[in-house]
Design a protein around this motif. Structure first.
Motif, short mmCIF file in Angstrom:
data_model
loop_
_atom_site.label_atom_id
_atom_site.label_comp_id
_atom_site.label_asym_id
_atom_site.label_seq_id
_atom_site.Cartn_x
_atom_site.Cartn_y
_atom_site.Cartn_z
N THR B 68 0.84 -1.20 0.00
CA THR B 68 0.00 0.00 0.00
C THR B 68 0.87 1.25 0.00
N ASN B 69 0.65 2.12 -0.96
CA ASN B 69 1.43 3.36 -1.12
C ASN B 69 2.93 3.08 -1.29
N LEU B 70 3.25 1.90 -1.77
CA LEU B 70 4.65 1.56 -2.06
C LEU B 70 4.71 1.10 -3.52
N ALA B 71 5.54 0.10 -3.83
CA ALA B 71 5.65 -0.34 -5.22
C ALA B 71 4.45 -1.20 -5.61
N ASP B 72 4.14 -1.20 -6.92
CA ASP B 72 3.04 -2.04 -7.41
C ASP B 72 3.50 -3.46 -7.69
N GLY B 73 4.79 -3.61 -7.92
CA GLY B 73 5.29 -4.95 -8.20
C GLY B 73 6.80 -4.98 -8.11
N ALA B 74 7.33 -6.20 -8.10
CA ALA B 74 8.79 -6.38 -8.08
C ALA B 74 9.15 -7.55 -8.97
N ALA B 75 10.24 -7.37 -9.74
CA ALA B 75 10.80 -8.45 -10.55
C ALA B 75 11.96 -9.03 -9.76
N CYS B 76 11.90 -10.33 -9.48
CA CYS B 76 12.84 -10.92 -8.54
C CYS B 76 13.82 -11.85 -9.25
N GLY B 77 15.10 -11.63 -9.03
CA GLY B 77 16.12 -12.49 -9.59
C GLY B 77 16.47 -13.64 -8.66
N ASP B 78 17.42 -14.43 -9.08
CA ASP B 78 17.94 -15.49 -8.22
C ASP B 78 18.77 -14.82 -7.11
N ILE B 79 19.37 -15.62 -6.24
CA ILE B 79 20.14 -15.06 -5.13
C ILE B 79 21.29 -14.19 -5.69
N PHE B 80 21.29 -12.93 -5.33
CA PHE B 80 22.33 -11.96 -5.73
C PHE B 80 22.48 -11.82 -7.25
#
Lengths: 212, 339
Positions: B68-80
């Motif tokens: 809420t009131n932050l990002a709409d989504g995130a694209a997540c990679g593998d570890i580091f």
């Protein structure tokens, strides 16, 4: 038996051997990266090459460009990270340069390396001397350009030698790109992990084409 | 060196398993999209979308800043490792509501290449994308070469303020402007006392002697200012804040700031509070007014020991966006100055 050129099926077998060699080299590639980065280069490459093996085993490739491009896409989407982007680009753009070829020969190797190296330099912004994979790739490209009239096995051997010399010379460079760039002079003494992968890729291709 | 004791199943499946767990922790607010993206379920039509992301392993950021009131989504990679272009594309399509998408993420080569390729793919599908890179780490390059700086813990106030702005602004231009403004008014510095490790190998991400501190070290162990002998909390806090004050952004008497004291993982809340005590003393001496404090382990690197300080200088506009409430798995606050 040393090869003058490879068919589509032989190209698939050669790249499958490349994938096996990189997977086997995971610990040394990760260690090379630990000296300069965070130590996960081998893991990313291994993940990419496992996806490559799965893709290659599906078969159905009409021409050699399709084989290289499928390899690039498999690496790009399975690896992520800087390595996925630049190694995926090497095989994808290199493959594009071979459009429609039914065999892979010394002239094709030079075309592959020209398209691939240009693609990598554009995407990553690295130039020769920045202590990146380009320091193995660019000498390999130059060697391949001079070897277009040789049998593929010999052209690959000189290309692999150039890549290995580039990898070794990267030890003396100061990193200016990627996570290693803040090391400055402390980066001297270690080869770039990406350059190590490039050397393994072309040495494995050369060994395959030599029929050993 | 012994391998750290970690609760894992398949060491190579950490990123996927933690994402599943994160989505469940959101209790229905977010869903998984494509291979490795997390997206808010309710995004209004016409909203300018905010997409963040990066490698996993630094939890709770970045994917915990969807909310809420932050990002709409995130694209997540593998570890580091940065997310691949197809993950970025999936996330972009899922957050897009017809009014453009702002990519806001840390300035690392892998992230830039993959998000750029994702942006090119999105543009092929007629989605307008802009990018603002986070480069708050003052120890990673001189002020004249900001585009060489890394993004570290300053991303929390930056995403918080951009997220609030994304609820209010009417155009991608406006969101880009606010994101650049808060980015340009944020400075951070970190340090390392001990390395974290890569779950798949158990190996530390860098080597550091027991009696040394990596001053200015990045969140993956990238070199900063240099190694200094281990010292007291007060002394280290002073040295670290001095690096921020020596940078090109002026923090003057009367300026209002957000102060973020972050743990890289293993450093305890007790230590953060001891460092916060000294940081507040130094800021008070300079007449700098702390509008709100964040203390906690939000930007980590597994069991890495170390802290970072981030300061975001507020003007009326940034303060208005800061004061909006927000809620996510990573950071939540009430309206105004209340935590």
């Amino acid at each position: 038996m040393a090869k003058q050129q490879l068919s589509v099926d032989e190209t698939v077998a050669m790249l499958d051997a490349v994938a096996d060699a990189i997977i086997a080299a995971e610990p040394e590639l990760s260690e090379a990266d630990r000296n300069l980065g965070d130590g996960d280069h081998g893991l990313g490459m291994k993940r990419g090459m496992e996806a490559v093996k799965a893709k290659l085993s599906e078969g159905g490739f009409e021409s050699v460009d399709k084989v290289f491009m499928a390899m690039g896409m498999a690496m790009m989407s399975s690896m992520g990270g800087a390595s996925g982007a630049v190694f995926g680009t090497l095989f994808r753009n290199g493959g594009k340069a071979l459009k429609g070829s039914e065999t892979f020969d010394a002239a094709g190797l030079a075309e592959f390396l020209k398209g691939g190296t240009e693609g990598v330099m554009t995407r990553g912004g690295a130039k020769p001397g920045d202590k990146t994979m380009v320091d193995a790739l660019e000498p390999a490209q130059k060697a391949a350009e001079l070897a277009v009239s040789l049998p593929l096995s010999e052209a690959l051997d000189t290309t692999a030698q150039a890549a290995e010399a580039g990898r070794d010379a990267s030890k003396d460079l100061i990193a200016t790109m990627g996570r290693a760039k803040t090391l400055g002079e402390a980066s001297i003494g270690h080869p770039d992990a990406g350059a190590c992968s490039v050397a393994i890729i072309f040495r494995t291709m050369a060994t395959f084409a030599a029929g050993n | 060196m012994s391998v750290p004791k970690k609760l894992l199943n398949d060491p190579n499946a950490c990123a996927a398993e933690l994402l599943d767990g994160l989505i469940l922790a959101y209790d229905g607010q977010c869903e998984k999209v494509g291979k490795a993206s997390i997206v808010k379920k309710s995004i209004p039509d016409g909203k300018v979308a905010l997409l963040v992301g990066g490698g996993s392993g630094h939890e709770p950021i970045y994917h915990g800043l969807v909310g809420t009131n932050l990002a709409d989504g995130a694209a997540c990679g593998d570890i580091f490792a940065a997310p691949s272009p197809d993950i970025v594309l999936d996330a972009t399509k899922a957050v897009h509501r017809g009014n453009g998408v702002l990519f806001l993420y840390g300035n690392y080569a892998g992230d830039v290449m993959n998000f750029d390729m994702g942006a090119e793919l999105a543009e092929d599908e007629d989605i307008e994308v802009r990018t603002v890179l986070i480069w708050d780490d003052v120890a990673s390059a001189p002020p004249t070469k900001k585009e060489d700086r890394r993004g570290i813990a300053g991303l929390v106030p930056i995403v918080k303020i951009a997220g609030a702005a994304s609820q209010v602004v009417e155009s991608l231009d406006e969101l880009e402007r606010v994101a650049i403004k808060v980015r340009d008014n944020t400075r951070s510095v970190g340090c390392a006392l001990a390395p974290g490790s890569i779950p798949a190998t158990g190996k530390p991400t860098f080597d550091l002697a027991d009696d040394m501190v990596g001053l200015g070290m990045g969140i993956h162990g990238e070199r900063g200012v240099g190694e200094i002998p281990m010292c007291s909390a007060d002394e280290l806090t002073g040295k670290m804040l001095e690096l921020i004050f020596a940078d090109d952004l002026e923090f003057a008497s009367g300026d209002e700031v957000i102060l973020f004291v972050n743990s890289l993982g293993a450093t305890t809340h007790m230590e953060l509070l001891i460092c916060n005590r000294k940081a507040r003393e130094i800021l008070a001496e300079k007449g700098i007014i702390v509008h709100q404090t964040i203390v906690g382990p939000l930007v980590g690197c597994q069991e890495m020991a170390g802290i970072s300080f981030s300061l975001t200088k507020l003007d009326d506009e940034l303060k208005k966006y800061w004061d909006m409430p927000c809620q996510s798995a990573c950071y939540s606050k009430m309206e105004g100055r209340q935590s």
